[in-house]
Design an enzyme around this catalytic site. Structure first.
Site, PDB file in Angstrom:
ATOM      1  N   ASP A  12       0.057  -4.425   4.278  1.00  0.00           N
ATOM      2  CA  ASP A  12      -1.084  -4.787   5.124  1.00  0.00           C
ATOM      3  C   ASP A  12      -1.209  -6.306   5.156  1.00  0.00           C
ATOM      4  O   ASP A  12      -1.458  -6.944   4.123  1.00  0.00           O
ATOM      5  CB  ASP A  12      -2.365  -4.157   4.579  1.00  0.00           C
ATOM      6  CG  ASP A  12      -2.352  -2.638   4.708  1.00  0.00           C
ATOM      7  OD1 ASP A  12      -2.059  -2.153   5.813  1.00  0.00           O
ATOM      8  OD2 ASP A  12      -2.611  -1.949   3.704  1.00  0.00           O
TER       9      ASP A  12
ATOM     10  N   ASP B  35      11.000 -34.221 -20.605  1.00  0.00           N
ATOM     11  CA  ASP B  35      11.230 -35.548 -21.177  1.00  0.00           C
ATOM     12  C   ASP B  35      11.399 -36.542 -20.034  1.00  0.00           C
ATOM     13  O   ASP B  35      12.506 -36.922 -19.677  1.00  0.00           O
ATOM     14  CB  ASP B  35      12.481 -35.511 -22.058  1.00  0.00           C
ATOM     15  CG  ASP B  35      12.598 -36.756 -22.926  1.00  0.00           C
ATOM     16  OD1 ASP B  35      11.618 -37.521 -22.992  1.00  0.00           O
ATOM     17  OD2 ASP B  35      13.660 -36.959 -23.532  1.00  0.00           O
TER      18      ASP B  35
ATOM     19  N   HIS C 189       0.852  -1.192   0.000  1.00  0.00           N
ATOM     20  CA  HIS C 189       0.000   0.000   0.000  1.00  0.00           C
ATOM     21  C   HIS C 189       0.890   1.245   0.000  1.00  0.00           C
ATOM     22  O   HIS C 189       1.609   1.510   0.962  1.00  0.00           O
ATOM     23  CB  HIS C 189      -0.899  -0.032   1.251  1.00  0.00           C
ATOM     24  CG  HIS C 189      -1.934   1.041   1.281  1.00  0.00           C
ATOM     25  ND1 HIS C 189      -2.855   1.146   2.304  1.00  0.00           N
ATOM     26  CD2 HIS C 189      -2.215   2.063   0.426  1.00  0.00           C
ATOM     27  CE1 HIS C 189      -3.644   2.182   2.075  1.00  0.00           C
ATOM     28  NE2 HIS C 189      -3.267   2.755   0.942  1.00  0.00           N
TER      29      HIS C 189
ATOM     30  N   LYS D 128       8.011 -28.582 -22.080  1.00  0.00           N
ATOM     31  CA  LYS D 128       7.618 -29.995 -22.142  1.00  0.00           C
ATOM     32  C   LYS D 128       8.804 -30.840 -21.706  1.00  0.00           C
ATOM     33  O   LYS D 128       9.842 -30.858 -22.362  1.00  0.00           O
ATOM     34  CB  LYS D 128       7.176 -30.392 -23.547  1.00  0.00           C
ATOM     35  CG  LYS D 128       6.602 -31.803 -23.589  1.00  0.00           C
ATOM     36  CD  LYS D 128       6.159 -32.205 -24.971  1.00  0.00           C
ATOM     37  CE  LYS D 128       5.437 -33.549 -24.916  1.00  0.00           C
ATOM     38  NZ  LYS D 128       6.203 -34.593 -24.228  1.00  0.00           N
TER      39      LYS D 128
ATOM     40  N   HIS E 120       3.827   0.778   2.914  1.00  0.00           N
ATOM     41  CA  HIS E 120       3.790  -0.252   3.946  1.00  0.00           C
ATOM     42  C   HIS E 120       3.070  -1.479   3.386  1.00  0.00           C
ATOM     43  O   HIS E 120       2.597  -1.485   2.244  1.00  0.00           O
ATOM     44  CB  HIS E 120       3.086   0.261   5.211  1.00  0.00           C
ATOM     45  CG  HIS E 120       1.632   0.554   5.003  1.00  0.00           C
ATOM     46  ND1 HIS E 120       1.175   1.737   4.467  1.00  0.00           N
ATOM     47  CD2 HIS E 120       0.521  -0.202   5.245  1.00  0.00           C
ATOM     48  CE1 HIS E 120      -0.144   1.714   4.385  1.00  0.00           C
ATOM     49  NE2 HIS E 120      -0.567   0.548   4.847  1.00  0.00           N
TER      50      HIS E 120
ATOM     51  N   GLU F 215      12.007 -31.317 -24.550  1.00  0.00           N
ATOM     52  CA  GLU F 215      11.384 -31.798 -25.785  1.00  0.00           C
ATOM     53  C   GLU F 215      10.714 -30.696 -26.585  1.00  0.00           C
ATOM     54  O   GLU F 215      10.597 -30.783 -27.799  1.00  0.00           O
ATOM     55  CB  GLU F 215      10.313 -32.845 -25.448  1.00  0.00           C
ATOM     56  CG  GLU F 215      10.836 -34.222 -25.162  1.00  0.00           C
ATOM     57  CD  GLU F 215       9.701 -35.220 -25.103  1.00  0.00           C
ATOM     58  OE1 GLU F 215       9.752 -36.203 -25.854  1.00  0.00           O
ATOM     59  OE2 GLU F 215       8.760 -35.023 -24.322  1.00  0.00           O
TER      60      GLU F 215
ATOM     61  N   HIS G 164      17.667 -35.240 -54.131  1.00  0.00           N
ATOM     62  CA  HIS G 164      16.855 -36.459 -54.132  1.00  0.00           C
ATOM     63  C   HIS G 164      16.674 -36.915 -52.682  1.00  0.00           C
ATOM     64  O   HIS G 164      17.660 -37.177 -51.981  1.00  0.00           O
ATOM     65  CB  HIS G 164      17.532 -37.559 -54.952  1.00  0.00           C
ATOM     66  CG  HIS G 164      17.698 -37.195 -56.395  1.00  0.00           C
ATOM     67  ND1 HIS G 164      16.754 -37.499 -57.351  1.00  0.00           N
ATOM     68  CD2 HIS G 164      18.693 -36.512 -57.041  1.00  0.00           C
ATOM     69  CE1 HIS G 164      17.159 -37.044 -58.531  1.00  0.00           C
ATOM     70  NE2 HIS G 164      18.340 -36.430 -58.370  1.00  0.00           N
TER      71      HIS G 164
END
Length: 703
Positions: free
Chosen positions: A61, A264, A53, A262, A59, A406, A700
């Site tokens: 609260d 592993d 606050h 994610k 301060h 991952e 190829h």
């Protein structure tokens, strides 16, 4: 009936003694955005909140829910996690329960004028009994008894409580001094003590704003009832199935989504009932005995009823996640082996969801609330950690790959937890295309691969096991022996596939109980996987749950700039009239030479001018967005004509010289020759332009 003046006096006297009367008397609610007086809902664990606050003096609260209101203290210097710091806490008027989520600006001229943020919030419980004996049996599940002990402690002038907030965790004491309004807020010694100044973390746990930001930025409030775990009462679940994510091809940024790395590892649901802990895998297997040290730490969560969703990860010597290390760990059987592994290959449980807490079902709540409750309620320890979450999906994805993970997981903020379902509310983005397949048999090989040439793979469809092709690449000596041993124990005379596949080598059928994860390019028109590479066995996946993984483009690590910008830069650099110079392709550099060399001579009949190496490089840069998806992750055979189409031609399958850092390769095992060969992959623009510089005119790829 008494005179009107007497009745008015009685009403005023009654108002003065009602809860929150002092709070109301100090405020004009037509002028201040602060909430009007109202009592707490009276359900679930007790709430605490700390608000920063910025009034005449900055301060904090400190507020505790009790008797339907927030008992409040002003702490001038803010709370501390250092037990040597005794912080003055001046008791103020009770505040309404709804004040707990108040963030905003109290206008000038109003009581307490200034900016307010929710600096921390969470649940709390008394942790001492009537005789001031500290105990581990916390009362988050028993609101009535917890509130009784809180009020008793406040009346006596000494209250010991445990806070579970995002910033404040552990046991604290509130002790009244000789001055009835002045108390001391003191941190007890426990594993959460630190000399670091916790108040330096100066942002709101709700909006992410600092108090000074409120002078220029609006804030969106949420109901106070959403600050702490809320849901339907339920008995502690005996079993649950984890929620699964759908596959997507690229990370993105959107305000409705949050992102996590994610991992592993092994997906687990953690069931905690007092000191009893159970770890269950994705397929319901009990993994508790494999991780005794982890279980011991989880037993310190100090709550009667908690269900966590997370992932157990192990790390290699370089600090990168290692699924192989984890898999070896799970296969250990004796206490001596497991204890040794705890010392040499410790694991970490990364928690990313909270499904049940203290008798409440949290699964119907939105992810944004569950994430906040998890950050509050989880008591971290060396091997139990909260997974990182961020708004910037593209940046998190790049950082996750750089750290050896991952990929990344996107979670819709308003999404509920759909147990046992693969849902579009969670999306996973991986750096490689891989899928899970049921092993239905294996073929004999040749030479050193005679015991096992390739695995025969399938997926479930219509209640039957459909053949999906074979995989013979990706094995080393260790995994080859491991997979062969597992298959040996499952041998059968019956083909498990719905239709017996066409066989070209001696074949051994196995019961369809093993699941293999395989990296592959895509599917052929007849439903076979293309260019498969074995990654690992997945004991945590139920073979009955394996379904076909749909194709998607391979996602490369996000570049610092967009592809279009990089192409524009390349084209601009090729305007240089010199015939030899280096060019920058994103963060990489390629040395170009003989740019005026004619690759295709002029054609008078077509009125076609000569095409030079410079022209070829321009063309490849312009069509790269169409060409690279076709080339990506496919072993490449090149026809090189360094002197142009009229010069000598080189048919090249393997690159024996040192490769630049941006060029990728794949190792493919040839059953016919009993050999392993490295093939080049053209997965990015630098590789495409480097091959053009080397005179590659024909590309190829494997189909």
């Amino acid at each position: 009936m008494p005179p009107r003046s007497t009745a008015g006096k009685r009403a005023k006297a009654a108002q003065a003694t009602t809860p929150l009367s002092e709070y109301s008397a100090k405020r004009t609610f037509e002028a201040t955005p602060e909430p009007a007086p109202a009592l707490a809902p009276g359900t679930g664990p007790l709430l605490f909140v700390v608000q920063q606050h910025s009034a005449r003096q900055l301060h904090y609260d400190f507020r505790l829910e009790a008797e339907g209101v927030l008992k409040s203290w002003a702490v001038p210097r803010g709370p501390s996690l250092d037990p040597t710091q005794r912080r003055l806490a001046v008791q103020t008027e009770d505040h309404p329960y709804d004040y707990a989520s108040f963030e905003g600006v109290i206008p000038p001229g109003q009581y307490g004028a200034g900016e307010v943020i929710v600096w921390d919030c969470g649940v709390y419980t008394p942790d001492e009994d009537e005789k001031h004996v500290h105990h581990d049996q916390h009362l988050y599940h028993d609101r009535k008894e917890a509130e009784r002990l809180v009020l008793e402690g406040l009346a006596k002038g000494k209250l010991s409580i445990t806070l579970r907030g995002e910033k404040l965790k552990g046991s604290f004491a509130l002790v009244r001094t000789s001055d009835a309004k002045n108390w001391l807020l003191i941190k007890h010694k426990d594993r959460f003590t630190t000399e670091a100044a916790v108040i330096e973390q100066n942002r709101s746990v709700l909006s992410g704003l600092a108090v000074e930001d409120l002078k220029a930025l609006p804030v969106r409030r949420i109901p106070a009832s959403r600050l702490t775990p809320a849901g339907k009462p339920e008995a502690m679940p005996a079993k649950l199935q984890p929620m699964l994510a759908e596959l997507r091809d690229a990370p993105f940024n959107h305000s409705d989504w949050a992102w996590e790395p994610k991992l592993d590892g092994y997906r687990v649901l953690v069931f905690i009932e007092d000191k009893e802990v159970k770890l269950r895998s994705r397929r319901g297997l009990d993994l508790t005995s494999s991780f005794p040290k982890l279980v011991a730490e989880l037993a310190q969560q100090a709550v009667k009823g908690m269900v966590l969703d997370g992932e157990i990860a192990a790390f290699d010597a370089g600090g990168k996640p290692s699924f192989a290390t984890l898999q070896e760990r799970v296969q250990l059987k004796t206490e001596k082996e497991i204890a040794a592994a705890d010392r040499t290959a410790p694991v970490v449980l990364y928690c990313f969801d909270l499904l049940h807490f203290a008798g409440l079902d949290l699964r119907a709540a939105p992810y944004s609330d569950r994430r906040r409750w998890l950050a509050q309620c989880l008591l971290p320890s060396p091997h139990v950690q909260l997974v990182h979450s961020a708004e910037d999906g593209e940046a998190l994805y790049t950082a996750a790959l750089a750290s050896g993970f991952e990929g990344a997981i996107a979670k819709r903020k308003d999404g509920k937890y759909e147990a046992g379902k693969r849902s579009g509310l969670w999306l996973k983005v991986k750096s490689t295309q891989s899928g899970e397949f049921v092993v239905g048999g294996y073929t004999k090989g040749k030479g050193s691969r005679e015991p096992l040439g390739a695995l025969l793979l399938g997926h479930r469809s219509g209640g039957k096991l459909q053949y999906a092709g074979h995989v013979g690449s990706g094995f080393d000596e260790r995994t080859l022996a491991q997979v062969k041993a597992r298959c040996e124990s499952l041998k059968t005379d019956t083909c498990p596939f719905a239709e017996t596949p066409e066989l070209h080598s001696p074949t051994i059928w196995v019961r369809p109980e093993l699941v293999a994860e395989v990296q592959f390019q895509n599917w052929t028109p007849d439903g076979m996987l293309r260019a498969g590479v074995f990654l690992r066995l997945r004991d945590d996946v139920d073979p009955e749950s394996v379904r076909r993984t749909e194709p998607r483009p391979t996602v490369q690590a996000a570049a610092a700039r967009s592809t279009d910008t990089v192409v524009d830069d390349v084209l601009r650099q090729l305007e240089n009239k010199k015939t030899a110079f280096p060019i920058a392709v994103g963060p990489h550099q390629i040395r170009l030479t003989h740019l005026d060399r004619v690759y295709w001579p002029p054609d008078q009949a077509l009125k076609q001018p000569a095409v030079t190496k410079r022209d070829l490089l321009r063309y490849f840069a312009r069509v790269s967005s169409f060409m690279l998806p076709h080339l990506a992750d496919r072993p490449l055979t090149m026809i090189r004509m360094p002197e142009g189409i009229a010069g000598e031609r080189f048919y090249q399958k393997h690159w024996d010289h040192e490769l630049p850092a941006f060029a990728e390769t794949i190792t493919v095992f040839s059953e016919h020759k009993d050999e392993r060969h490295d093939y080049l992959l053209c997965n990015n623009l630098p590789t495409l332009l480097w091959l053009a510089q080397s005179g590659t005119l024909e590309f190829h790829v494997w189909h």
